[in-house]
Design an enzyme around this catalytic site. Structure first.
Site, PDB file in Angstrom:
ATOM      1  N   SER A 442      -6.348  -0.408   7.690  1.00  0.00           N
ATOM      2  CA  SER A 442      -7.103  -1.203   6.522  1.00  0.00           C
ATOM      3  C   SER A 442      -8.246  -0.547   6.088  1.00  0.00           C
ATOM      4  CB  SER A 442      -7.189  -2.597   6.956  1.00  0.00           C
ATOM      5  OG  SER A 442      -7.363  -2.711   8.403  1.00  0.00           O
ATOM      6  N   HIS A 463      -0.034  -0.224   3.619  1.00  0.00           N
ATOM      7  CA  HIS A 463      -0.823  -1.202   4.051  1.00  0.00           C
ATOM      8  C   HIS A 463      -0.368  -2.591   4.082  1.00  0.00           C
ATOM      9  CE1 HIS A 463      -4.937  -3.335   3.416  1.00  0.00           C
ATOM     10  NE2 HIS A 463      -4.524  -3.631   4.728  1.00  0.00           N
ATOM     11  N   GLU A 475       0.562  -2.456  -0.044  1.00  0.00           N
ATOM     12  CA  GLU A 475      -0.230  -1.692  -0.633  1.00  0.00           C
ATOM     13  C   GLU A 475       0.080  -0.192  -0.110  1.00  0.00           C
ATOM     14  OE1 GLU A 475      -4.386  -2.239   0.302  1.00  0.00           O
ATOM     15  OE2 GLU A 475      -4.823  -1.816  -1.833  1.00  0.00           O
ATOM     16  N   ASN A 513      -8.599  -4.702  -0.598  1.00  0.00           N
ATOM     17  CA  ASN A 513      -9.934  -5.100   0.224  1.00  0.00           C
ATOM     18  C   ASN A 513     -10.955  -4.485  -0.627  1.00  0.00           C
ATOM     19  OD1 ASN A 513      -8.596  -6.184   2.608  1.00  0.00           O
ATOM     20  ND2 ASN A 513      -8.457  -4.235   3.529  1.00  0.00           N
TER      21      ASN A 513
END
Ligand code: NAD
Length: 732
Positions: A442, A463, A475, A513
């Site tokens: 991540s 991801h 992702e 994120n």
């Protein structure tokens, strides 16, 4: 070729078959309505025809719904008076369905008319249920896989072809409310129990049952066309009905926080419609439906949650490469993420080798799938055979040799460059040269991790979000050297496991994120400034965020926040901008208030882990200021914190397509879905206003709100994102 055809049998029963050309499931378009209308006219006019069955030519389904592209186009092409164009378009759909419902009956005496049955071989969604609801009897094949319902509310509209009015009159406001307000879908048996369909029959008896009914000279007058009709459960001025509507209003506002125009409009259509005769109620429904279609939120939701989501799932950004469907996947690391990735892969029929450093850990990872399937069995959704078959696909082991023959590896070991490098080498000692290696990191740069690989072209980031089986977004991250085949492989894999992909480039925190962290940070920053925590949390929810920033910290844990803060500071050095945030975060860490996992965080929790109110101890350290900001300021801070990061990601080329930016934001972290995503939100408020607001926020709160050059340029030129970066072509 037309989508509707009709044939009449020797007993005088006409069967209208819906079979949309070139589609696996029927979808309704404007021409379809005209064709259906013409056939209904023909059937009603022909004395040799005693009654009609409407069914589908597709195996296992009646219809998937309306082609929503057409609604979007209807609005665009309606000229200077789009509201009138839309209203008239909607009323013409009503006319067809009302013709079916009245079936040639005398308007005064209700005498005459021909019975029209609808026979559903399976799934019937949206207009695919609104047509049956206009018929006189609905037969559904006993097909447990079929889904029957009106899911329109989930894409920002409501059933606008009479479904709202008919269902609420058929079931009463209370009975119809989960179906209309939540878009709840049922299998045929449950649909019958709920009163949506009238009969469930074995699939091979579907047409004969419908025909027998048509020939039985049934009564066909709908209850609401009879004199003295009363709405089940009571209309608004009936004592019971009053209670229902008051409750429904409160529920809708509680669930939607008032930000979804469709839910409110739907309720208004039912409420107002319940007090007038059916034909007037239909007009009211059409006016509210037009009102919703005219709301920019609805078009943005349709665009992101229906049109673009589907385009991305179908590979809108897939490079040109041969079929890369995965046959055997190796999942390394059987922890929380690896266990979930194995589950979704095996459910998709892919053979899985699940590796961990001990057999116990690998088995524990596999047991996640066992538990998932057991739950399915308890709910009668999964059979024992299916459980055996899915579990049989997962080989939980410590033996890397089992990875031989894998065409994709997904690594989900500890977030540590050294551990990941070690695992990469061990895997590649076994797998062949064509195997694609994906990491689920991540935070670590893909390009860096690729250095441990013997072929950076075949190295990529995939991801997942937690929990893997529930989160819809994946992702995909391209490292600097990632090749097309690796991207195609990742996209084909994501398609197999039925999730929605976005493809982004490799920068710190990738896309999701990167945008959610500033949201959390802005919330924490406000705590430090003395903004009341309840104001922060409620402002977020009132603008459509599923969780306030402080609750989100509690869910993801304070220690993860501390870890990310430390790593980011180490990477950014003096440029690190979040000292004030860290002060609060690190203090919470020192208090051992780590969030939900420690039963103590920004919120209080009871011994069972149930979340209570905001923690009152916070005020002793960070007193609430006497003067509080207004709601909009707090909301703008929270929304712009995310949105500007999305714009920067586009400017920097991390995002290549704004569609991915919008769909990814809603599915990845729940960015106010009513807005259609950050780029759609900017289009709704307009670039000039957005830039002006950023200038104000910068002056008041700091440089993190600085207007990005792209947004400034668009403000100057009066552009919007979806016109500038057209849907077809990738963003510049
Ligand atoms: P976890 O700690 O639950 O699981 C990691 C697993 O890897 C453990 O079972 C561990 O025994 C195993 N492992 C460690 N070293 C190994 C080795 N050398 N060989 C084989 N197995 C080894 O962690 P997690 O939450 O599942 O996260 C895994 C990865 O996914 C991390 O890179 C993390 O950043 C990423 N990720 C996590 C989340 C999340 O919400 N937890 C979300 C997205 C991505």
């Amino acid at each position: 070729m037309t989508d509707f055809t009709m044939s009449t049998d020797a007993d005088g029963v006409a069967t209208i078959v819906w079979d949309t050309v070139g589609k696996s499931m029927n979808v309704m378009n404007q021409q379809g309505f005209l064709d259906l209308d013409a056939l209904v006219d023909q059937a009603l006019a022909d004395d040799a025809i005693k009654g009609v069955i409407i069914t589908s030519g597709k195996e296992g389904s009646f219809a998937g719904g309306m082609d929503l592209n057409i609604i979007a186009k209807m609005k665009e092409s309606a000229g200077d008076d789009p509201a009138r164009g839309l209203f008239e378009g909607v009323m013409s759909m009503h006319a067809v369905l009302r013709k079916i419902e009245r079936a040639g009956m005398d308007p005064k005496t209700n005498k005459g008319g021909k019975p029209i049955a609808c026979a559903l071989p399976g799934t019937a969604l949206g207009i695919g249920l609104e047509i049956p609801l206009a018929c006189h009897r609905i037969f559904a094949a006993d097909n447990p896989k079929a889904k029957i319902g009106l899911p329109e509310i989930l894409v920002g509209i409501f059933p606008g072809a009479g479904g709202t009015t008919r269902l609420s009159r058929k079931l009463g406001a209370m009975g119809a409310s989960p179906l209309l307000l939540e878009g709840k879908l049922n299998d045929p048996k449950k649909a019958k129990a709920a009163g949506v369909v009238d009969e469930v029959v074995p699939a091979d008896e579907l047409l004969s049952a419908a025909k027998a009914w048509v020939l039985s000279e049934p009564s066909i007058v709908k209850p609401w066309d009879e004199k003295g009709y009363k709405m089940p459960g009571g209309a608004p001025y009936h004592p019971a009905g009053f209670m229902t509507f008051v409750g429904a209003s409160a529920m809708v506002n509680g669930k939607t926080q008032g930000v979804y125009p469709a839910a409110k409009a739907l309720l208004s259509a039912v409420y107002e419609g319940a007090m007038v005769p059916f034909d007037t109620a239909i007009k009211i429904e059409a006016r509210w439906f037009t009102n919703v279609l005219m709301n920019p939120s609805s078009s943005a939701m349709i665009r992101s949650l229906f049109i673009n989501k589907e385009a991305l799932e179908k590979g809108a950004n897939r490079p040109d490469a041969p079929d890369q469907r995965v046959k055997k996947v190796g999942v390394i690391g059987a922890g929380m993420m690896g266990a979930g990735i194995s589950l979704v892969s095996a459910l998709a029929g892919i053979e899985v080798v699940l590796i961990d450093s001990t057999q116990e850990a690998a088995d524990k990872g596999k047991s996640y799938t066992t538990a998932h399937l057991d739950k399915g069995i308890a709910r009668k959704k999964v059979t024992a055979e299916k459980k055996d078959a899915v579990l049989g696909l997962i080989n939980a082991t410590t033996d890397y040799a089992a990875l031989k023959g894998c065409d994709l590896i997904v690594e989900a070991v500890f977030e540590d460059v050294g551990v990941k490098a070690d695992v990469t080498a061990k895997v590649q000692a076994v797998t062949g040269p064509d195997c694609i290696f994906a990491t689920n990191t991540s935070t670590l740069p893909i390009t860096e991790l690729a250095k441990a690989s013997n072929d950076a072209e075949k190295f990529i980031g995939i991801h997942f979000f937690s929990p893997v089986d529930k989160m819809l977004l994946v992702e995909i991250i391209k490292g600097k050297q990632t090749g097309d085949v690796a991207v195609a492989k990742a996209l084909d894999f994501v398609r197999q496991i039925k999730k929605t992909p976005i493809v982004v480039n490799d920068e710190r925190f990738f896309y999701a994120n990167r945008c959610i962290i500033p949201y959390i940070n802005e919330g924490i920053r406000m705590v430090k400034e003395g903004v009341a925590p309840a104001l922060i949390e409620n402002a977020a929810k009132l603008v459509g965020m599923p969780l306030g920033p402080l609750q989100l910290v509690d869910e993801t844990s304070v220690d993860l926040g501390v870890k990310i803060a430390k790593a980011t500071r180490a990477a950014m050095g003096d440029a690190y901008p979040d000292d004030e945030v860290d002060e609060v975060l690190f203090w919470m860490f020192d208090q051992e208030r780590l969030g939900r996992k420690s039963n103590a965080g920004f919120y209080s929790y009871d011994e069972k882990g149930k979340r209570g109110g905001l923690w009152d101890g916070l005020a002793a350290q960070y007193p609430v200021a006497d003067e509080q900001p207004d709601l909009t300021t707090v909301q703008h801070r929270l929304l712009f914190a995310q949105t500007l990061e999305a714009v920067r990601a586009l400017e920097e080329g991390v995002l290549e397509d704004i569609r991915e930016g919008d769909v990814g934001a809603i599915l990845g972290w729940g960015f106010a879905p009513w807005s259609g995503g950050p780029f759609s939100w900017l289009d709704i408020i307009g670039a000039p206003y957005a830039a002006e607001r950023c200038d104000q926020l910068t002056a008041e709160f700091g440089a993190r709100f600085k207007t990005p050059a792209l947004l400034r340029e668009m403000a100057d030129k009066g552009q919007d994102f979806y016109k500038r970066f057209s849907n077809e072509s990738k963003a510049a």
